[in-house]
Design a protein around this motif. Structure first.
Motif, mmCIF file in Angstrom:
data_model
loop_
_atom_site.group_PDB
_atom_site.id
_atom_site.type_symbol
_atom_site.label_atom_id
_atom_site.label_comp_id
_atom_site.label_asym_id
_atom_site.label_seq_id
_atom_site.Cartn_x
_atom_site.Cartn_y
_atom_site.Cartn_z
ATOM 1 N N MET A 1 -3.365 14.642 -6.876
ATOM 2 C CA MET A 1 -4.673 14.919 -6.935
ATOM 3 C C MET A 1 -5.107 13.689 -6.327
ATOM 4 S SD MET A 1 -6.784 14.643 -10.300
ATOM 5 C CE MET A 1 -6.422 13.064 -10.874
ATOM 6 N N ARG A 2 -6.098 14.218 -5.361
ATOM 7 C CA ARG A 2 -6.984 13.553 -4.411
ATOM 8 C C ARG A 2 -8.136 13.221 -4.996
ATOM 9 N NH1 ARG A 2 -8.850 13.626 1.646
ATOM 10 N NH2 ARG A 2 -8.386 11.835 1.871
ATOM 11 N N LEU A 3 -8.667 12.095 -4.992
ATOM 12 C CA LEU A 3 -10.052 11.668 -5.934
ATOM 13 C C LEU A 3 -11.281 11.148 -4.951
ATOM 14 C CD1 LEU A 3 -8.298 9.585 -8.590
ATOM 15 C CD2 LEU A 3 -8.889 12.114 -8.676
ATOM 16 N N PHE A 6 -15.337 13.570 -1.493
ATOM 17 C CA PHE A 6 -15.597 14.839 -0.611
ATOM 18 C C PHE A 6 -14.942 16.044 -1.164
ATOM 19 C CE2 PHE A 6 -15.539 10.995 1.974
ATOM 20 C CZ PHE A 6 -16.848 10.888 1.998
ATOM 21 N N GLY A 57 -8.896 2.363 -3.828
ATOM 22 C CA GLY A 57 -9.889 2.257 -4.916
ATOM 23 C C GLY A 57 -9.778 3.468 -6.029
ATOM 24 N N GLY A 58 -10.201 3.034 -7.088
ATOM 25 C CA GLY A 58 -10.336 4.021 -8.134
ATOM 26 C C GLY A 58 -10.890 3.307 -9.400
ATOM 27 N N LYS A 66 -1.672 1.433 -11.701
ATOM 28 C CA LYS A 66 -1.389 2.489 -10.522
ATOM 29 C C LYS A 66 -0.551 1.991 -9.539
ATOM 30 C CE LYS A 66 -5.097 5.748 -11.323
ATOM 31 N NZ LYS A 66 -6.248 6.268 -10.935
ATOM 32 N N VAL A 68 0.491 2.058 -5.380
ATOM 33 C CA VAL A 68 0.262 2.463 -4.075
ATOM 34 C C VAL A 68 1.472 2.265 -3.181
ATOM 35 C CG1 VAL A 68 -0.878 1.875 -1.712
ATOM 36 C CG2 VAL A 68 -2.108 1.942 -4.041
ATOM 37 N N LEU B 9 -9.198 6.921 -1.604
ATOM 38 C CA LEU B 9 -8.718 6.707 -3.088
ATOM 39 C C LEU B 9 -7.495 7.269 -3.174
ATOM 40 C CD1 LEU B 9 -12.205 7.885 -4.738
ATOM 41 C CD2 LEU B 9 -11.467 5.612 -4.271
ATOM 42 N N GLY B 11 -4.486 9.042 -4.744
ATOM 43 C CA GLY B 11 -4.347 10.167 -5.410
ATOM 44 C C GLY B 11 -2.988 10.444 -5.721
ATOM 45 N N SER B 12 -2.225 11.054 -5.160
ATOM 46 C CA SER B 12 -0.961 11.677 -5.207
ATOM 47 C C SER B 12 0.100 10.544 -5.018
ATOM 48 C CB SER B 12 -0.401 12.687 -4.341
ATOM 49 O OG SER B 12 -1.328 13.849 -4.486
ATOM 50 N N CYS B 13 -0.340 9.539 -4.576
ATOM 51 C CA CYS B 13 0.602 8.466 -4.285
ATOM 52 C C CYS B 13 0.517 7.403 -5.593
ATOM 53 C CB CYS B 13 0.418 7.514 -3.125
ATOM 54 S SG CYS B 13 -1.097 6.786 -2.911
ATOM 55 N N VAL B 14 -0.666 7.827 -6.385
ATOM 56 C CA VAL B 14 -0.487 6.774 -7.561
ATOM 57 C C VAL B 14 0.209 7.512 -8.961
ATOM 58 C CG1 VAL B 14 -2.827 5.998 -6.536
ATOM 59 C CG2 VAL B 14 -2.843 7.602 -8.397
ATOM 60 N N PHE B 15 0.277 6.498 -9.855
ATOM 61 C CA PHE B 15 0.953 7.034 -10.929
ATOM 62 C C PHE B 15 0.092 6.205 -11.929
ATOM 63 C CE2 PHE B 15 2.870 3.398 -10.490
ATOM 64 C CZ PHE B 15 3.676 2.702 -11.534
ATOM 65 N N ASP B 40 -2.515 9.765 1.051
ATOM 66 C CA ASP B 40 -3.567 8.656 1.273
ATOM 67 C C ASP B 40 -3.065 7.335 1.583
ATOM 68 O OD1 ASP B 40 -5.934 10.298 -0.889
ATOM 69 O OD2 ASP B 40 -6.014 10.284 1.097
ATOM 70 N N HIS B 160 -16.055 16.909 6.251
ATOM 71 C CA HIS B 160 -15.205 17.814 5.865
ATOM 72 C C HIS B 160 -14.119 18.008 6.730
ATOM 73 C CE1 HIS B 160 -17.524 17.565 2.344
ATOM 74 N NE2 HIS B 160 -18.374 18.426 2.787
ATOM 75 N N GLU B 162 -11.429 16.233 7.375
ATOM 76 C CA GLU B 162 -10.113 15.315 7.251
ATOM 77 C C GLU B 162 -8.984 15.873 7.882
ATOM 78 O OE1 GLU B 162 -12.096 17.239 4.902
ATOM 79 O OE2 GLU B 162 -12.678 15.758 3.158
#
Lengths: 150, 264
Positions: A1-3, A6, A57-58, A66, A68, B9, B11-15, B40, B160, B162
């Protein structure tokens, strides 16, 4: 999930419009967190570290973590700086190698809503940078992580 | 640090983990519980690798400064790839402390960025690059090149684009890898070859390329298949051999040639 802010582009104009306000609000707060991360990094610029423009960030709840994953190169010297705009929060950042072993140098530090982790990699490869909001006065705490190298 | 606005931000690389034990830092974590994706990721700057390389051996960077001014493309994916490669050329020129080339590259970056519709965002950076090169302030030129790439990608993300932004990163990474392998190939060392150990970055670019079916550019297909070829070479846990370095150099040189010329 990309946050990213955009990410609403595929869900149509109405939904995009409905999401626009909170998205802008969220962005502003992460930007604030970013400013604090940069504040933590600033003294290191004089020591020759190049601070990257890109950052992560988040937001996190208290005690939430989290990770990275980042490519780092043997021969360089890295610092990762974390910050949040929530001054009552306590945050921390730690670096693990690809086997999950704590890899950071002993001069890594944590001070209230700032934290930093230092690494001189023994090998080129992927490392895990784990960020944590240890405690906070807010339900969700914005955070940002920047890194620099020399 | 001028740009505080790009949100990369995670995303998928976070947990998310269950509750943390904040007081005690675990000496070991179970990495199998972490996501394997590298969504990301912050793609390293070429000079992040060149700097590490410089510490191993003295490098004659002037040999690697590109004088070819590149081709004018109309296809936006090709412009994006070339833009990334050109910014990487800027870092090479900085390593060589070649002020005229840095100035010329700065102007080339502006032209390419205009071709892709994001020129306005980087004109101030190009001016700053020129001024810093005139002062031979190489630290500032490096910072401005990073800001330039960041501004271009931020501007693309805002409209957009990306995927084009990812192609900028890819173009830079390919050019950086070409030069890295050329340097290590000439004066082989195990430590130099180890700098190629970047399997997650490769996987990241493969994943992004797999999601670009709408770009009907043959070069992208060639990059996709070449990355498949490179992956097992750099994924190894064993030291990367001189022969492997040479092979990766041949592959990335071929791709870079494709990026800068109209042959593809």
């Amino acid at each position: 999930m990309r946050l990213t802010v955009f990410s609403t582009r595929r869900v149509g104009w109405l939904v995009a419009a409905a999401l626009a306000l909170p998205a802008v609000s969220s962005r502003a707060s992460v930007d604030d967190a970013h400013s604090f991360a940069l504040e933590a990094a600033e003294p290191y610029v004089k020591q020759g570290y190049q601070i990257r423009e890109d950052y992560w960030g988040g937001d996190l709840g208290a005690t939430e973590k989290k990770a990275v994953r980042q490519q780092l190169f043997k021969g360089n010297d890295y610092w990762f700086w974390m910050g949040t705009e929530v001054e009552q929060a306590k945050v921390s950042v730690h670096i693990y190698d690809s086997d999950g072993k704590l890899a950071e140098q002993t001069d890594s530090w944590q001070k209230g809503h700032f934290a930093a982790a230092h690494l001189v990699p023994k090998a080129t490869g992927s490392y895990f940078i784990i960020v944590t909001v240890d405690s906070s006065s807010e339900d969700r705490t914005h955070w940002a992580l920047v890194y620099g190298f020399k | 640090m001028r740009s505080f606005f790009k949100l990369t931000l995670v995303g998928s690389c976070v947990f998310s983990l269950a509750s943390a034990q904040a007081a005690e830092v675990p000496k070991h974590i179970d990495v199998k519980r972490l996501s394997k994706t590298v969504e990301d990721v912050v793609v390293p700057l070429p000079n992040e690798i060149f700097g590490a390389l410089n510490k191993l051996d003295s490098v004659n960077w002037k040999e690697f400064v590109r004088t070819n001014k590149g081709t004018n493309f109309t296809e936006r994916p090709r412009i994006a790839l070339l833009l990334g490669a050109t910014i990487a050329d800027g870092f090479i020129a900085v390593q060589a402390e070649d002020a005229p080339s840095v100035r010329e590259i700065g102007q080339r970056v502006v032209r390419l960025a205009k071709g892709i519709g994001v020129g306005n965002s980087i004109v101030p950076h190009a001016k700053a690059i020129t001024e810093a090169a005139d002062r031979r302030d190489w630290v500032e030129v490096r910072n401005e090149l990073d800001r330039t790439q960041n501004s271009v990608q931020q501007a693309m993300n805002e409209v957009h684009d990306e995927k084009l932004s990812q192609l900028v990163s890819l173009g830079g990474w390919l050019r950086g890898t070409e030069v890295l392998t050329a340097v290590v190939d000439r004066h082989f060392s195990v430590d130099g070859a180890e700098l190629l150990h970047q399997p997650d970055l490769l996987e990241y670019f493969q994943r992004k390329l797999a999601n670009m079916a709408e770009f009907h550019v043959p070069l992208l297909g060639q990059i996709r298949s070449s990355l498949v070829e490179v992956k097992p070479i750099i994924e190894t846990d064993n030291p990367i051999s001189a022969a492997s370095v040479k092979k990766i150099n041949q592959i990335t040189s071929r791709l870079d040639e494709g990026i800068v010329t109209r042959l593809q």
